[in-house]
Design an enzyme around this catalytic site. Structure first.
Site, mmCIF file in Angstrom:
data_model
loop_
_atom_site.group_PDB
_atom_site.id
_atom_site.type_symbol
_atom_site.label_atom_id
_atom_site.label_comp_id
_atom_site.label_asym_id
_atom_site.label_seq_id
_atom_site.Cartn_x
_atom_site.Cartn_y
_atom_site.Cartn_z
ATOM 1 N N SER A 169 0.926 -1.221 0.068
ATOM 2 C CA SER A 169 0.098 0.037 -0.121
ATOM 3 C C SER A 169 0.825 1.308 -0.145
ATOM 4 C CB SER A 169 -0.807 -0.236 1.373
ATOM 5 O OG SER A 169 -0.036 0.093 2.472
ATOM 6 N N THR A 184 -2.527 -6.183 -1.282
ATOM 7 C CA THR A 184 -3.405 -5.533 -0.447
ATOM 8 C C THR A 184 -5.012 -5.521 -0.933
ATOM 9 O OG1 THR A 184 -3.172 -3.629 -1.892
ATOM 10 C CG2 THR A 184 -1.543 -3.551 -0.170
ATOM 11 N N ASP A 199 -24.449 -0.075 4.782
ATOM 12 C CA ASP A 199 -23.586 -0.412 3.662
ATOM 13 C C ASP A 199 -24.757 -0.036 2.562
ATOM 14 O OD1 ASP A 199 -22.208 -1.052 1.357
ATOM 15 O OD2 ASP A 199 -20.873 -2.507 2.343
ATOM 16 N N ARG A 240 -8.777 3.032 6.414
ATOM 17 C CA ARG A 240 -8.179 4.161 5.921
ATOM 18 C C ARG A 240 -8.263 5.398 6.917
ATOM 19 N NH1 ARG A 240 -5.673 0.704 3.970
ATOM 20 N NH2 ARG A 240 -5.187 0.351 1.546
ATOM 21 N N ASP A 244 -5.807 2.290 14.090
ATOM 22 C CA ASP A 244 -4.666 1.468 13.131
ATOM 23 C C ASP A 244 -4.207 2.299 12.108
ATOM 24 O OD1 ASP A 244 -3.186 -0.871 12.662
ATOM 25 O OD2 ASP A 244 -4.463 -1.113 11.023
ATOM 26 N N GLU A 298 -0.267 9.086 6.974
ATOM 27 C CA GLU A 298 0.617 8.260 7.344
ATOM 28 C C GLU A 298 1.711 8.381 6.112
ATOM 29 O OE1 GLU A 298 -1.014 4.269 7.036
ATOM 30 O OE2 GLU A 298 -2.409 4.568 8.188
ATOM 31 N N HIS A 313 -0.966 0.759 11.406
ATOM 32 C CA HIS A 313 -1.507 0.239 10.263
ATOM 33 C C HIS A 313 -1.087 -1.215 9.966
ATOM 34 C CE1 HIS A 313 -2.806 1.239 5.676
ATOM 35 N NE2 HIS A 313 -3.058 -0.111 5.939
ATOM 36 N N GLY A 334 -4.202 -5.712 9.428
ATOM 37 C CA GLY A 334 -4.164 -6.832 8.273
ATOM 38 C C GLY A 334 -3.008 -7.807 8.449
ATOM 39 N N TYR A 335 -2.080 -7.451 9.285
ATOM 40 C CA TYR A 335 -0.811 -8.292 9.505
ATOM 41 C C TYR A 335 -0.899 -9.594 10.218
ATOM 42 C CZ TYR A 335 2.017 -4.455 7.197
ATOM 43 O OH TYR A 335 2.582 -3.800 6.418
HETATM 44 N N1 LIG Z 1 -5.484 -1.480 8.440
HETATM 45 C C1 LIG Z 1 -5.537 -2.463 7.513
HETATM 46 O O1 LIG Z 1 -4.160 -3.076 7.626
HETATM 47 C C2 LIG Z 1 -6.136 -2.997 6.322
HETATM 48 C C3 LIG Z 1 -7.127 -1.912 5.872
HETATM 49 N N2 LIG Z 1 -7.872 -2.059 4.663
HETATM 50 C C4 LIG Z 1 -8.570 -1.097 4.382
HETATM 51 O O2 LIG Z 1 -10.067 -1.359 4.363
HETATM 52 C C5 LIG Z 1 -10.889 -1.280 3.409
HETATM 53 C C6 LIG Z 1 -12.008 -2.115 3.097
HETATM 54 O O3 LIG Z 1 -11.756 -3.730 3.052
HETATM 55 P P1 LIG Z 1 -12.589 -4.586 2.551
HETATM 56 O O4 LIG Z 1 -13.685 -4.795 3.630
HETATM 57 O O5 LIG Z 1 -11.945 -5.851 2.186
HETATM 58 O O6 LIG Z 1 -13.264 -4.034 1.255
HETATM 59 P P2 LIG Z 1 -14.493 -4.542 0.585
HETATM 60 O O7 LIG Z 1 -14.627 -3.838 -0.754
HETATM 61 O O8 LIG Z 1 -14.791 -5.988 0.646
HETATM 62 O O9 LIG Z 1 -15.879 -3.649 1.291
HETATM 63 C C7 LIG Z 1 -15.912 -2.430 1.566
HETATM 64 C C8 LIG Z 1 -17.518 -1.995 1.822
HETATM 65 O O10 LIG Z 1 -17.597 -0.805 1.947
HETATM 66 C C9 LIG Z 1 -18.927 -0.392 1.389
HETATM 67 N N3 LIG Z 1 -19.013 1.103 1.227
HETATM 68 C C10 LIG Z 1 -18.176 1.829 0.410
HETATM 69 N N4 LIG Z 1 -18.647 3.057 0.697
HETATM 70 C C11 LIG Z 1 -19.524 3.133 1.655
HETATM 71 C C12 LIG Z 1 -20.265 4.407 2.634
HETATM 72 N N5 LIG Z 1 -19.932 5.578 2.473
HETATM 73 N N6 LIG Z 1 -20.912 3.776 3.858
HETATM 74 C C13 LIG Z 1 -20.876 2.552 3.900
HETATM 75 N N7 LIG Z 1 -20.278 1.594 3.268
HETATM 76 C C14 LIG Z 1 -19.498 1.719 2.299
HETATM 77 C C15 LIG Z 1 -18.687 -1.070 0.177
HETATM 78 O O11 LIG Z 1 -20.121 -1.079 -0.580
HETATM 79 C C16 LIG Z 1 -18.230 -2.340 0.418
HETATM 80 O O12 LIG Z 1 -19.136 -3.644 0.832
HETATM 81 C C17 LIG Z 1 -9.815 -1.374 2.192
HETATM 82 O O13 LIG Z 1 -10.260 -0.606 1.209
HETATM 83 C C18 LIG Z 1 -8.579 -0.774 2.793
HETATM 84 O O14 LIG Z 1 -8.482 0.397 2.473
HETATM 85 C C19 LIG Z 1 -8.079 -3.551 4.456
HETATM 86 C C20 LIG Z 1 -7.047 -4.567 4.800
HETATM 87 C C21 LIG Z 1 -6.021 -4.250 5.664
HETATM 88 O O1 LIG Z 2 -4.817 -4.462 2.428
HETATM 89 C C1 LIG Z 2 -4.866 -3.406 2.503
HETATM 90 O O2 LIG Z 2 -5.587 -2.467 2.008
HETATM 91 C C2 LIG Z 2 -4.065 -2.443 3.684
HETATM 92 O O3 LIG Z 2 -4.117 -1.603 4.177
HETATM 93 C C3 LIG Z 2 -2.646 -3.714 4.057
HETATM 94 O O4 LIG Z 2 -2.776 -4.455 4.940
HETATM 95 C C4 LIG Z 2 -1.618 -2.752 4.036
HETATM 96 O O5 LIG Z 2 -0.485 -3.451 4.358
HETATM 97 P P1 LIG Z 2 0.974 -2.882 3.278
HETATM 98 O O6 LIG Z 2 0.738 -3.259 1.888
HETATM 99 O O7 LIG Z 2 1.218 -1.531 3.568
HETATM 100 O O8 LIG Z 2 2.058 -3.858 3.974
#
Ligand SMILES: NC(=O)C1=CN([C@@H]2O[C@H](COP(=O)(O)OP(=O)(O)OC[C@H]3O[C@@H](n4cnc5c(N)ncnc54)[C@H](O)[C@@H]3O)[C@@H](O)[C@H]2O)C=CC1
Ligand SMILES: O=C(O)C(=O)[C@H](O)COP(=O)(O)O
Length: 380
Positions: free
Chosen positions: A45, A67, A147, A209, A233, A238, A255, A258-259
């Site tokens: 990311s 990611t 959602d 995010r 987180d 960032e 952040h 997801g780790y």
């Molecule tokens: N902190 C971390 O380590 C991580 C952070 N992330 C972040 O989390 C985000 C979400 O991941 P997933 O759930 O896998 O994505 P996803 O795409 O499966 O789900 C996101 C959901 O949010 C909904 N959505 C969009 N705008 C909205 C709004 N204004 N109000 C309510 N719902 C809304 C969408 O319809 C969708 O169902 C990623 O895009 C990424 O930015 C993901 C993985 C790890």
């Molecule tokens: O999958 C995402 O989206 C995330 O936010 C990841 O967990 C971020 O991890 P890195 O790619 O920065 O290692």
């Protein structure tokens, strides 16, 4: 074939060495010069993949991001250039769901209260939101989902509006992608006005995010409303979180929601599968072959698995307090945030631990607890 890969992406060597020469790079400082003769680019990311980075990479045929989020990728430009792209949807969803669950158990413990009985509001019911809901529901908590996009698509689950969720939930967990435009944009979804509508004693956790919450507004609101408790987180700006915000947050991590080792392995593996498909090659590696066993044995009297004991079980796979302490020590140094992420010891997911009743303890009370642990994700 030349593969340029982020040095902080586990399992690249194990999976991609068969395709050619791999060059490991710092993803945060990656330059156009470093990618100009790459055939494959594997990023995380922290790398912005846009025209500036890849304009001169004439041979580039595939960009993979291990990611879920794709906000760092100029998808239109890749499409225009005919470069195949894949991210890894859902790869670390379980890790994020378990992170939210464990973090809230920790918060309850710190505040001398219980998570049990709270109403949980999940904003964004995609992969990570659903994984979080699974944990909360396994623990018997009421979950409200917001959602509007899924709702309009006809998803059969029950949904509430964001206003209703804020009015009814004791805990709000954010799981949306970052979007800057459109009727459902999420950039500053929680701005000062919305933050001020949180009901007294709301707990707010963000592991999607940073910019989904206006962090300056959050500082302002927290200064007058200490009843609101926050777990972050992810941070606006960032790798440089606003220093003034950190002491106002109950748990602060860099952040890493997801780790998990499983999540990281899945992410890299999904890119490997896509490249195999692109090159019309049968995958010769398996995901399970990558993960080391997690060996741990402890005798637990699960017949009275109260919240304290549940938290202790969760700490076997992930002790969030360590990350929080390290974060506070070094987030403010020039490379602190990224170093915390680079040196993070990948935790395991609940599924890495098997939970079984002791043969002399197979009474019905304990079997309910064991069922709950299995519903949370622990293996049988
Ligand atoms: N902190 C971390 O380590 C991580 C952070 N992330 C972040 O989390 C985000 C979400 O991941 P997933 O759930 O896998 O994505 P996803 O795409 O499966 O789900 C996101 C959901 O949010 C909904 N959505 C969009 N705008 C909205 C709004 N204004 N109000 C309510 N719902 C809304 C969408 O319809 C969708 O169902 C990623 O895009 C990424 O930015 C993901 C993985 C790890
Ligand atoms: O999958 C995402 O989206 C995330 O936010 C990841 O967990 C971020 O991890 P890195 O790619 O920065 O290692």
């Amino acid at each position: 074939m030349k593969i340029v890969a982020d040095e902080n992406m586990p399992y690249v060597e194990a999976l991609f060495a068969e395709f050619g020469q791999i060059e490991f790079v710092n993803g945060r400082t990656l330059t156009a010069e470093q990618v100009k003769d790459a055939d494959v680019l594997l990023v995380r990311s922290v790398t912005k993949v846009d025209q500036t980075l890849i304009e001169d990479a004439a041979k580039l045929l595939f960009v993979g991001s291990a990611t879920i989020g794709t906000d760092h990728i100029d998808l239109d430009f890749l499409h225009q250039r005919g470069i195949a792209f894949s991210n890894a949807p859902g790869c670390n969803a379980t890790a994020v769901g378990e992170f939210a669950f464990i973090a809230l158990l920790e918060l309850a413990k710190r505040l001398g209260t219980q998570l049990k009985g709270k109403v949980i509001g999940i904003v964004g019911a995609g992969n990570t939101g659903t994984a979080a809901a699974k944990c909360f529901e396994a623990y018997g908590l009421q979950v409200l989902l917001c959602d509007p996009i899924k709702q309009a698509e006809g998803d059969s689950r029950q949904f509430v509006s964001l206003d209703e969720l804020i009015a009814k939930a004791d805990v709000i967990s954010l799981h949306v992608p970052i979007t800057k435009e459109g009727p459902h944009k999420t950039w500053y979804l929680f701005d000062e006005t919305r933050l001020n509508t949180l009901k007294p004693n709301t707990w707010l956790i963000n592991c999607c995010r940073g910019e989904v919450i206006d962090n300056h507004a959050l500082i302002k609101v927290k200064q007058t409303r200490d009843d609101i408790k926050v777990i972050l987180d992810v941070w606006e700006g960032e790798p440089n979180p606003i220093a003034e915000l950190v002491p106002l947050v109950e748990f602060a991590t860099p952040h890493i929601a997801g780790y998990s080792l499983e999540g990281k392995a899945r992410g890299t593996f999904m890119l490997y599968q896509t490249l195999c498909r692109l090159l019309q090659k049968d995958p010769s590696k398996s995901l399970m072959g990558l993960l080391p066993p997690f060996e741990f044995q402890q005798r637990l009297n699960t017949a009275d698995l109260d919240e304290n004991k549940l938290l202790k079980m969760c700490r076997l796979v992930f002790d969030l307090r360590d990350d929080d302490a390290l974060f506070r020590q070094s987030f403010h140094t020039a490379t602190g945030f990224d170093l915390l992420r680079k040196q993070h010891t990948h935790r395991r997911e609940f599924s890495a631990l098997a939970v079984n009743p002791a043969s002399d303890n197979a009474i019905s009370a304990s079997s309910d607890c064991i069922k709950m642990l299995h519903s949370l994700g622990y293996s049988q």
